[in-house]
Design a protein around this motif. Sequence first.
Motif, mmCIF file in Angstrom:
data_model
loop_
_atom_site.group_PDB
_atom_site.id
_atom_site.type_symbol
_atom_site.label_atom_id
_atom_site.label_comp_id
_atom_site.label_asym_id
_atom_site.label_seq_id
_atom_site.Cartn_x
_atom_site.Cartn_y
_atom_site.Cartn_z
ATOM 1 N N ARG A 343 0.821 -1.214 0.000
ATOM 2 C CA ARG A 343 0.000 0.000 0.000
ATOM 3 C C ARG A 343 0.859 1.271 0.000
ATOM 4 O O ARG A 343 0.558 2.227 -0.710
ATOM 5 N N SER A 344 1.932 1.298 0.784
ATOM 6 C CA SER A 344 2.741 2.521 0.906
ATOM 7 C C SER A 344 3.606 2.767 -0.324
ATOM 8 O O SER A 344 3.826 3.916 -0.715
ATOM 9 N N ARG A 345 4.081 1.701 -0.953
ATOM 10 C CA ARG A 345 4.994 1.887 -2.083
ATOM 11 C C ARG A 345 4.270 1.929 -3.413
ATOM 12 O O ARG A 345 4.602 2.749 -4.282
ATOM 13 N N TYR A 346 3.290 1.027 -3.592
ATOM 14 C CA TYR A 346 2.663 0.900 -4.911
ATOM 15 C C TYR A 346 1.245 1.483 -4.948
ATOM 16 O O TYR A 346 0.610 1.470 -5.993
ATOM 17 N N LYS A 347 0.779 2.011 -3.828
ATOM 18 C CA LYS A 347 -0.539 2.661 -3.771
ATOM 19 C C LYS A 347 -1.656 1.726 -4.255
ATOM 20 O O LYS A 347 -2.558 2.113 -5.003
ATOM 21 N N ILE A 348 -1.593 0.465 -3.823
ATOM 22 C CA ILE A 348 -2.616 -0.519 -4.175
ATOM 23 C C ILE A 348 -3.432 -0.798 -2.902
ATOM 24 O O ILE A 348 -2.913 -1.337 -1.929
ATOM 25 N N PHE A 349 -4.684 -0.396 -2.920
ATOM 26 C CA PHE A 349 -5.553 -0.555 -1.750
ATOM 27 C C PHE A 349 -6.641 -1.593 -2.080
ATOM 28 O O PHE A 349 -7.807 -1.273 -2.280
ATOM 29 N N ALA A 350 -6.243 -2.850 -2.201
ATOM 30 C CA ALA A 350 -7.175 -3.914 -2.602
ATOM 31 C C ALA A 350 -7.913 -4.465 -1.382
ATOM 32 O O ALA A 350 -7.314 -4.679 -0.320
ATOM 33 N N GLN A 351 -9.218 -4.681 -1.518
ATOM 34 C CA GLN A 351 -10.010 -5.277 -0.448
ATOM 35 C C GLN A 351 -9.860 -6.797 -0.457
ATOM 36 O O GLN A 351 -9.868 -7.441 0.593
ATOM 37 N N THR A 352 -9.772 -7.346 -1.689
ATOM 38 C CA THR A 352 -9.595 -8.796 -1.840
ATOM 39 C C THR A 352 -8.356 -9.057 -2.673
ATOM 40 O O THR A 352 -8.037 -8.302 -3.613
ATOM 41 N N LEU A 353 -7.687 -10.153 -2.325
ATOM 42 C CA LEU A 353 -6.470 -10.514 -3.055
ATOM 43 C C LEU A 353 -6.861 -11.435 -4.214
ATOM 44 O O LEU A 353 -6.686 -12.662 -4.173
ATOM 45 N N ASP A 354 -7.377 -10.832 -5.271
ATOM 46 C CA ASP A 354 -7.833 -11.602 -6.415
ATOM 47 C C ASP A 354 -6.842 -11.490 -7.573
ATOM 48 O O ASP A 354 -5.733 -10.989 -7.424
ATOM 49 N N GLU A 355 -7.342 -11.911 -8.755
ATOM 50 C CA GLU A 355 -6.491 -11.916 -9.961
ATOM 51 C C GLU A 355 -6.099 -10.499 -10.343
ATOM 52 O O GLU A 355 -4.976 -10.247 -10.798
ATOM 53 N N ASP A 356 -6.983 -9.532 -10.191
ATOM 54 C CA ASP A 356 -6.660 -8.134 -10.543
ATOM 55 C C ASP A 356 -5.539 -7.576 -9.656
ATOM 56 O O ASP A 356 -4.662 -6.840 -10.112
ATOM 57 N N PHE A 357 -5.591 -7.958 -8.391
ATOM 58 C CA PHE A 357 -4.529 -7.513 -7.471
ATOM 59 C C PHE A 357 -3.172 -8.067 -7.901
ATOM 60 O O PHE A 357 -2.156 -7.346 -7.895
ATOM 61 N N VAL A 358 -3.160 -9.347 -8.285
ATOM 62 C CA VAL A 358 -1.902 -9.986 -8.708
ATOM 63 C C VAL A 358 -1.340 -9.289 -9.932
ATOM 64 O O VAL A 358 -0.150 -8.985 -10.017
ATOM 65 N N LYS A 359 -2.206 -9.024 -10.923
ATOM 66 C CA LYS A 359 -1.727 -8.396 -12.158
ATOM 67 C C LYS A 359 -1.226 -6.958 -11.909
ATOM 68 O O LYS A 359 -0.206 -6.541 -12.454
ATOM 69 N N GLU A 360 -1.997 -6.207 -11.094
ATOM 70 C CA GLU A 360 -1.615 -4.818 -10.846
ATOM 71 C C GLU A 360 -0.280 -4.749 -10.092
ATOM 72 O O GLU A 360 0.603 -3.941 -10.422
ATOM 73 N N LEU A 361 -0.117 -5.602 -9.065
ATOM 74 C CA LEU A 361 1.140 -5.593 -8.296
ATOM 75 C C LEU A 361 2.314 -6.064 -9.147
ATOM 76 O O LEU A 361 3.415 -5.515 -9.062
ATOM 77 N N SER A 362 2.075 -7.071 -9.992
ATOM 78 C CA SER A 362 3.151 -7.549 -10.872
ATOM 79 C C SER A 362 3.567 -6.457 -11.848
ATOM 80 O O SER A 362 4.744 -6.281 -12.157
ATOM 81 N N TYR A 363 2.565 -5.704 -12.347
ATOM 82 C CA TYR A 363 2.859 -4.632 -13.310
ATOM 83 C C TYR A 363 3.679 -3.510 -12.657
ATOM 84 O O TYR A 363 4.642 -3.020 -13.248
ATOM 85 N N LYS A 364 3.288 -3.123 -11.440
ATOM 86 C CA LYS A 364 3.972 -2.000 -10.793
ATOM 87 C C LYS A 364 5.325 -2.387 -10.183
ATOM 88 O O LYS A 364 6.245 -1.579 -10.146
ATOM 89 N N SER A 365 5.442 -3.612 -9.709
ATOM 90 C CA SER A 365 6.683 -4.008 -9.031
ATOM 91 C C SER A 365 7.682 -4.691 -9.951
ATOM 92 O O SER A 365 8.880 -4.710 -9.665
ATOM 93 N N GLY A 366 7.196 -5.252 -11.059
ATOM 94 C CA GLY A 366 8.087 -5.969 -11.965
ATOM 95 C C GLY A 366 8.361 -7.391 -11.524
ATOM 96 O O GLY A 366 9.190 -8.085 -12.122
ATOM 97 N N VAL A 367 7.674 -7.862 -10.482
ATOM 98 C CA VAL A 367 7.846 -9.227 -9.990
ATOM 99 C C VAL A 367 6.886 -10.149 -10.754
ATOM 100 O O VAL A 367 5.775 -9.746 -11.115
#
Length: 407
Positions: A343-367
Amino acid sequence: MKKALPYILTALLISSVIIYLVALRPSPKSRKLSLKISLDKRDKNPYGAFVLHESLKKFFPRAGFKINYEYPGDSKVFGHNPQNQLYVIVQQDFFPQDYEIDDLINYIQRGNSVFISTLNTNSQLSRFIRANVEKSNYIDEDIIEYDSDSMQAAITTPPFQGQRQYSYPGYRIESFLNRSDSSISEILGYGYNGEPNFIHLQKGNGHLYVHTSPIAFSNYFLLYDNNIQYFEKIFSLFPSATPVVIWDEYFGRPHAKNNNKKQWFGFIMKNDYFRAGVLTALALLLIYTLTELRRRQRVIPVINSPTNDSLEFVKTMGLLYYERGDHGNLAQKMSAYFMEHVRSRYKIFAQTLDEDFVKELSYKSGVSESLIKDIVIQISRINNAEAYSDTELIALQKNIEAFHNNE
C-alpha cells in the motif's frame, strides 16, 4: 574567487612597485652629478675611485688584477704562500680587528706590500704603526656637501723627484698622522698644514704604506691639472714587475666596521633600490599574513546514516514469535507487513487478493505473477487455517524475501 584574491592582490602590489620604481628612475639626461665621497672603483663621479683603479691596471701592465672580498690572506685570492704582491686598500674608514691586523702582518712579512689610504681608523692599526690618525675637516657620517676649499698634498724629496706639491679646488678632507715613531716609520708626504699624511714601515721582507688623504686618489683630484703625477710617483715605490695587484673590497663592507657604526640593515637601506626591495618584501609578507588570518571552515564531522530501527525491531519480534512456536501469529504479522509495504509503495488498496490484485502488483513491481500468486495463496491460508506449520512459515518468508529482491 576567494582563493584567488591573495594572488590578485600580490600581483597588483608587485605591479605598482615596479611602476613606481620605473617612474622614479631618473633618465640619463636628468641625473645630477653626485658629490658623495664613495671611493668606489666603479664610481665615475668626482669622489669615486674609477680613475685610480684603471690607472693601476695601466701602471702595472704585467700584473694580474684581483678583487678581494674575504679576510686578508685568504688563499683563494692571495694564494697559499704569496710573495711580491701589492694589496691596495683605499677606504674612507679602515677598522680592522686584531685578527685581521695579524693577517696583514703575516702577509707583509712574507715579502708583500700593503698600501692603505684612509681618513679614519681604529686603535688596532694605530698600535701597530705607533701613530694616531687625527681627522681634519671630516665628520664620521655620510655628509654629501662639504665646503669647497683647495686641498694640497706634498711628497718628500727624496725619494721622489721633481714637483713636490699638488692641489685641486675641491673638498679639503684629510687626516694626518700625529706622534709617529720615527724609529720604525719614515715620513714620505705631508698634508695641507704640513702635517704628515704618508708613512712607510718595513716588516720582515715586506712593506706597509699608510696614507691618510684618500681624497687625493679621487677622480676629481687625479684628473685636475697634472695631479696624475701624484699617483704615479707614489706607486713608483712598488716594482713595475709586481706579479699581482689586489684591490680591496673587504674592509669597505659593514662587517669590517666597529660596533658604534651603522649596522648592516642601515647600510642596505641607504640604497634606494635595496630599500624598495626590502619594503616590497615586507609588504608581501604583511599581505600573506592578513590573508592567512581569515577564519577557516572547521572540519565537518562524519555523520553515520541512522540505522533502520524498525527493521531491527521486526526481526527481533519475529525471532521471539518463532521461538515461542506461535507460527500463525507470526505469519499474520508478516503478511500484514507485506500488505502495508504494497500500500505505501505501490498505492494498491485492494479489499480482496484476487487476480486483478496480482496483475496490478506484478505490473507495478516488476515481480512475476507466479511468485505473487504463491504469496497470495499463502496469505489466504493464514486467514483460513487453524494451525500454521513452521514449514509453511519458512516458505512464506522465502517468497516475501524473493519479492523484495526482485522489486
